[in-house]
Design an enzyme around this catalytic site. Sequence first.
Site: not given
Lengths: 499, 71
Positions: A356-358, A331
């Site tokens: 950071s895909r979060v 992620d």
Amino acid sequence: MANALSALKSLEFSPLVYSTGVITVLADGIVKVSGLDGVMMGEVVTFENGKEGLALNLSKTEVGVIMLEDSTGLAVGQEVKTTGRILSVGVGPAIIGRVVNSLGTVIDGKEQFPVTDYAPIEKIAPGVIQRKSVSVPLQTGIKAIDAMIPVGRGQRELIIGDRGTGKSAVALTTIMNQKGKDVICVYVAIGQKNAYLAQTTALLERFGALDYTVVVAASAADTAASQFLAPYAGTAIAEYFLAQGKDVLVVYDDLSKHAVAYREVSLLLRRPSGREAYPGDVFYLHSRLLERACRLSDEYGGGSITALPIIETQANDVSAYIPTNVISITDGQIYLESGLFNAGVKPAINVGLSVSRVGGSAQIKAMKQVAGSMKLDLAQFRELEAFAQFSSDLDPKTKARIDRGQRLTELLKQGWDNPMDVTEQIVVIFAGTRGYLDTVQKEQVSTWEREFLEYMQSDDDGIYTALKKEQKLTEDIEKLLKAKIEKFNSIHSELMIGE
Amino acid sequence: MTALIESAIPLQDKEVSAVKTALAKRYSDSLEYSFVVNPEILGGLRITVDSSRIDLSLSGRLSQVSSALQQ
């Protein structure tokens, strides 16, 4: 003696029906067995001397078994038996603080810890319904990461870069920063030198990190099979704590060596090879490992496993086979560049290429408020960086961007042994992004930071407590903080420009 | 298919037919039987059909005990 008696009393005789086979070929850590009808994939088999192997290749005429221990005492023609069980690691609460190998046996010279449970090495990852979205931050203690590439509990964030760029250091700083945060850490060392591993373990002990960390070690001296199983063993141990509702951090150092070990095992099992001689399922090797990192919903215990896999690139090539595989699984990635490292920017994080895909969901509101503009400021600075040498000939706006960028870059530099608490990070980043460092000499920024934090330690006007309570930057906190910084700047004129 | 039946001491006739009936039910009627006396198993029976083994022998139990003690 008491152990033996209780072992006898609690002994349950294992199934009396099993399959037998005969060793036909014995070489290179691989055993070929004929017979063994009905053996399961991934089943543990025992040899005549009690040693165990793992059945990995099931074909019409023979079974390919990898030896889990050394081959002494084995010979062609000996009998092999199935056990009916899949490979598991013995776990228990006392595993924390120990160094174990891929089979769960302790290798730190002390007594074996009491095993209360067995965690399977291969397990199907939790499904969609069992999960909850990532919303709680995992504080790494590294300013550049917590501010712009935040990691949440349950996320998989890849640390990628060339050799010697500080990848393991980022992971170790993160582990050190979990002190007192109720996070259990598992550090999986794959294919590392024994000397380096000893150094790392001593370091963790020195910083008190072994009180909440388990080290799973398959060094370069261990068999390829052992190195292949180590990350799965680490994940199995993490899942034991996950089932208790705990938050766990697992570091895989590194998955490049893991892929190489799996390639060795696969080629010895005569499986067909593909790109770069890796077996066809090298993607599945890592995807099934990393999918087990998750955040569980409250009805399943609410625990989480955060994964920090490490990949080593060659000549900064992120488009090579294994790096692209793992990038597509995780992620997000923290990209460390050797150019930055050599220029003295440590941690050598390339903020532009890291993601950071979060993202913001894994940050407390206060951090989002202060760090929101930082990524943009740094991006603008990078565009103009080439002109920094002509700073005297530039228009004021460009010069201001360059000055700001240089100061933020200085601010983000951090020692690997100096993880910073998130409230301290917020106050210094506040100073940087709101312009209070623009009047500080560029070379004095780190001194400014150190002295300002000391100043705050002695008396912070209740800012830290308020931040911890509110979790966001209220107007009152901002006012107090502004006043504090301005006061500090006025006292420390030796750090300012023009002195 | 041949079933190899090992026992520590020679089996009596009614024991032999009991074993044959049980095995025929489990495998098939066309099973061939081979009864062997093998004192090494110490007691009980050990039946091997191709690569499948049904270990009801005393030596099998003792080896389980010894590995449990070794742990």
